[in-house]
Enzyme design. Structure first.
Site, PDB file in Angstrom:
ATOM      1  N   ASP A 127      29.534  11.051  14.534  1.00 38.39           N
ATOM      2  CA  ASP A 127      30.788  11.228  15.284  1.00 38.39           C
ATOM      3  C   ASP A 127      31.477  12.554  14.944  1.00 38.39           C
ATOM      4  OD1 ASP A 127      30.122   8.706  16.083  1.00 38.39           O
ATOM      5  OD2 ASP A 127      32.075   7.815  15.684  1.00 38.39           O
ATOM      6  N   ASP A 181      25.561   9.870  17.507  1.00 37.72           N
ATOM      7  CA  ASP A 181      26.627  10.017  18.511  1.00 37.72           C
ATOM      8  C   ASP A 181      27.549  11.184  18.194  1.00 37.72           C
ATOM      9  OD1 ASP A 181      25.625   7.589  19.561  1.00 37.72           O
ATOM     10  OD2 ASP A 181      26.989   6.419  18.323  1.00 37.72           O
TER      11      ASP A 181
END
Length: 383
Positions: free
Chosen positions: A202, A229
């Site tokens: 992230d 991600d």
């Protein structure tokens, strides 16, 4: 973003040593090129704000100078942001590592941050909170709270700055909330030129202030790295001439080792992430990473994640056979808005056509930065 694995240990920590002083930090004998860089760094030290003025020669009355060595108006970015109330302030950051968390609230609009050396390796804003890091007084930070830098204001621009989160899983085996955000951007008309975004899970949270807010963001000539991600959120974001790099993973027995993009575009928003004229490289084994997976958060179960990748080189680290996967089987990627157009490279080979949706030429005509950003043209802005 939810973790695909219960625990994801260290991939590497030395990414902050890419700036000036790296040779000294590693006790290496400098090469001629490093010596030249050291000389240039010394010159910057004599003029810490480069061509952007100084406290005694301000570019504008609303320009503040930040230098950890005390040669500016403030020694921390946070103190300068606190002083810059209202709209239209410029912060010029001298070379240095600023270990702190910084938040630009919604009232501080039209702000500009400039890395004075014009080399993002020299100006690093970094901290090491993760989602599962305990907060003083109880609880944990959560994904949003882990961000080293948070920008909620509209009209924010950054140039030549590194935003980083150097929290490492291997240092904290007791923490399972391993999301660690380098920057969360929520404002409309947020532009980043020649910036770096460093982390693991992230890293770059390109988002909006509310579900009904379609924040426009632009990233040009930027570099982002991570594993899980590491570019995610619900913004309408254009990534142009950017470099995305997936980190090596030695803790997992088999791929996928991570995912580059995880958009969470609102269903009502016709445009999500557009990646154009960029490249994706990897430190991991070939086919070790997925290009994307859709994030449909519990706060917005009607989201329809949107990602278009066009005119972009995909290296061998991307799984060409199945570049997309599900985050949740309840929201299959095939039901989302994922497509490519004229991608090239080993990771772009079409071996299973149904796994690689392609835009038609007519559809590609509306997949442009102009269409995504409307009347805002940040690529024409100069410093």
């Amino acid at each position: 973003m939810p973790s695909h694995h219960a625990q994801l240990p260290l991939s590497r920590r030395g990414f902050l040593l890419a700036g000036s002083g790296a040779a000294a930090a590693l006790a290496l004998t400098p090469t001629p090129a490093q010596a030249a860089e050291a000389s240039a760094s010394a010159a910057r030290g004599r003029r810490p704000f480069g061509r952007f003025g100084s406290p005694s020669a301000r570019l504008t009355p609303q320009t503040l100078y930040v230098d950890p060595r005390g040669r500016g108006d403030h020694t921390t970015v946070k103190a300068a942001v606190t002083a810059a109330t209202g709209s239209g302030w410029t912060l010029v950051l001298a070379p240095g590592t600023y270990r702190e968390t910084v938040a630009v609230d919604a009232t501080r609009t039209e702000a500009t941050w400039i890395g004075a050396s014009e080399d993002p390796r020299d100006v690093v804003i970094v901290y090491d909170n993760a989602a599962g890091t305990p907060k003083p007084g109880g609880g944990t930070y959560g994904t949003t709270g882990s961000a080293t830098t948070t920008v909620q204001a509209d009209g924010f621009t950054a140039r030549w700055i590194t935003f980083a989160n150097d929290w490492l899983r291997a240092d904290h085996p007791d923490i399972t909330g391993t999301q660690a955000v380098a920057i969360k951007v929520q404002g409309d008309r947020s532009a980043f030129h020649h910036c770096r975004f460093l982390g693991h899970q992230d890293t770059l949270y390109a988002d909006s202030i509310a579900l009904t807010s379609f924040a426009r963001q632009y990233f040009a000539h930027c570099y982002a790295e991570g594993d899980v991600d590491f570019v995610f959120g619900r913004a309408t974001a254009v990534y142009e001439h950017c470099h995305f790099r997936t980190l090596n993973r030695t803790d997992l027995a088999a791929p996928p080792y991570g995912f580059v993009f995880a958009p969470s575009t609102a269903g009502a928003n016709p445009r999500g992430y557009l990646v154009t004229r960029s490249r994706v490289t990897s430190e991991a084994p070939d086919a070790g990473y997925k290009l994307a997976r859709p994030w449909v958060p519990s706060s917005d179960p009607t989201a329809r994640p949107s990602l278009i990748v066009r005119d972009t080189w995909l290296g061998p680290g991307i799984d060409a056979v199945a570049p997309y996967t599900n985050m949740s089987d309840a929201f299959p990627w095939q039901n989302q808005r994922f497509a490519e157009y004229r991608t090239t490279g080993p990771g772009a080979r079409i071996t299973v056509p149904e796994n690689r949706p392609q835009l038609t030429r007519e559809q590609a005509e509306s997949a442009t930065r102009e269409a995504y950003l409307g009347d805002w043209k940040p690529w024409k802005e100069t410093c």
